[in-house]
Design an enzyme around this catalytic site. Structure first.
Site, mmCIF file in Angstrom:
data_model
loop_
_atom_site.group_PDB
_atom_site.id
_atom_site.type_symbol
_atom_site.label_atom_id
_atom_site.label_comp_id
_atom_site.label_asym_id
_atom_site.label_seq_id
_atom_site.Cartn_x
_atom_site.Cartn_y
_atom_site.Cartn_z
ATOM 1 N N GLU A 1 0.823 -1.196 0.000
ATOM 2 C CA GLU A 1 0.000 0.000 0.000
ATOM 3 C C GLU A 1 0.862 1.253 0.000
ATOM 4 O O GLU A 1 0.487 2.269 -0.568
ATOM 5 C CB GLU A 1 -0.952 -0.016 1.192
ATOM 6 C CG GLU A 1 -1.926 -1.180 1.213
ATOM 7 C CD GLU A 1 -2.709 -1.380 -0.091
ATOM 8 O OE1 GLU A 1 -3.043 -0.398 -0.774
ATOM 9 O OE2 GLU A 1 -2.974 -2.542 -0.427
ATOM 10 N N HIS B 1 1.695 2.162 -3.615
ATOM 11 C CA HIS B 1 0.586 2.846 -4.291
ATOM 12 C C HIS B 1 0.525 4.309 -3.864
ATOM 13 O O HIS B 1 0.417 5.213 -4.690
ATOM 14 C CB HIS B 1 -0.760 2.192 -3.943
ATOM 15 C CG HIS B 1 -0.954 0.815 -4.481
ATOM 16 N ND1 HIS B 1 -0.962 0.526 -5.824
ATOM 17 C CD2 HIS B 1 -1.186 -0.356 -3.835
ATOM 18 C CE1 HIS B 1 -1.187 -0.763 -5.983
ATOM 19 N NE2 HIS B 1 -1.322 -1.320 -4.797
ATOM 20 N N ASP C 1 -5.103 -5.335 -9.049
ATOM 21 C CA ASP C 1 -4.410 -4.189 -9.652
ATOM 22 C C ASP C 1 -4.022 -4.497 -11.099
ATOM 23 O O ASP C 1 -4.147 -3.646 -11.979
ATOM 24 C CB ASP C 1 -3.155 -3.835 -8.858
ATOM 25 C CG ASP C 1 -3.458 -3.364 -7.446
ATOM 26 O OD1 ASP C 1 -4.547 -2.790 -7.234
ATOM 27 O OD2 ASP C 1 -2.609 -3.573 -6.563
#
Length: 174
Positions: A1, A4, A77
């Site tokens: 995360e 991202h 993703d």
């Protein structure tokens, strides 16, 4: 995360990062990075779509950079990035193939007597299909390379953000 979030924060054509979490919220989602648009959007530019691709690859490239390996966690993703790249090439005319829509249409269900087994109508050749695949792959490969560059340059920030997430589990935009 963290990958991202850092990629989204680093690019000029992305919505602001609102929150990052490593708390699982649903089946298959081990965490999330939430972006909130500044206003209503009806159109997206090629640069904005390319930035979305890069943000989607932030997680898997971060895994590769930090752990030297990738996991199955990026499946969604990859699906989303592939569909964006495919739409850019096939729907929006945003490729070296020109301003052409190559999306395969379906025959009308009214013409097939109920439409249970619709035949796909393709308006391009096998050679063009190969070129479409190559353009999609080019978009994805270029996005991955740009993300790799961003994360390598900002590795200290990537590791600091990951450490903060491990400690707090949820981080807001501030």
């Amino acid at each position: 995360e963290s990958g991202h979030a850092l990629v989204a924060y680093s690019l000029p054509n992305t919505d602001p990062v609102h929150k990052v979490s490593i708390i699982p919220r649903s089946m298959g989602a081990l965490g999330y990075m939430l972006q909130r648009p500044v206003g209503d959007r009806y159109l997206m530019t090629q640069c904005e779509l390319e930035s979305r691709l890069q943000v989607l690859f932030g997680g898997t490239v971060a895994e590769e950079l930090i752990f030297g390996d990738v996991s199955t966690g990026a499946q969604n993703d990859l699906e989303r990035a592939s569909e964006i790249a495919r739409a850019m090439v096939m729907d929006y005319g945003m490729s070296r193939l020109g301003r052409v829509n190559y999306r395969e249409g379906s025959a009308s269900p009214f013409m097939t007597g109920g439409g249970v087994d619709l035949q796909r109508e393709r308006s391009h050749s096998e050679q063009t299909a190969r070129e479409i695949d190559q353009e999609i792959k080019r978009y994805i490969d270029e996005a991955i390379e740009k993300v790799r560059h961003i994360l390598e340059e900002r590795r200290v920030a990537l590791e600091a953000l990951a450490a903060q997430l491990i400690e707090k589990e949820v981080i807001d935009a501030d």
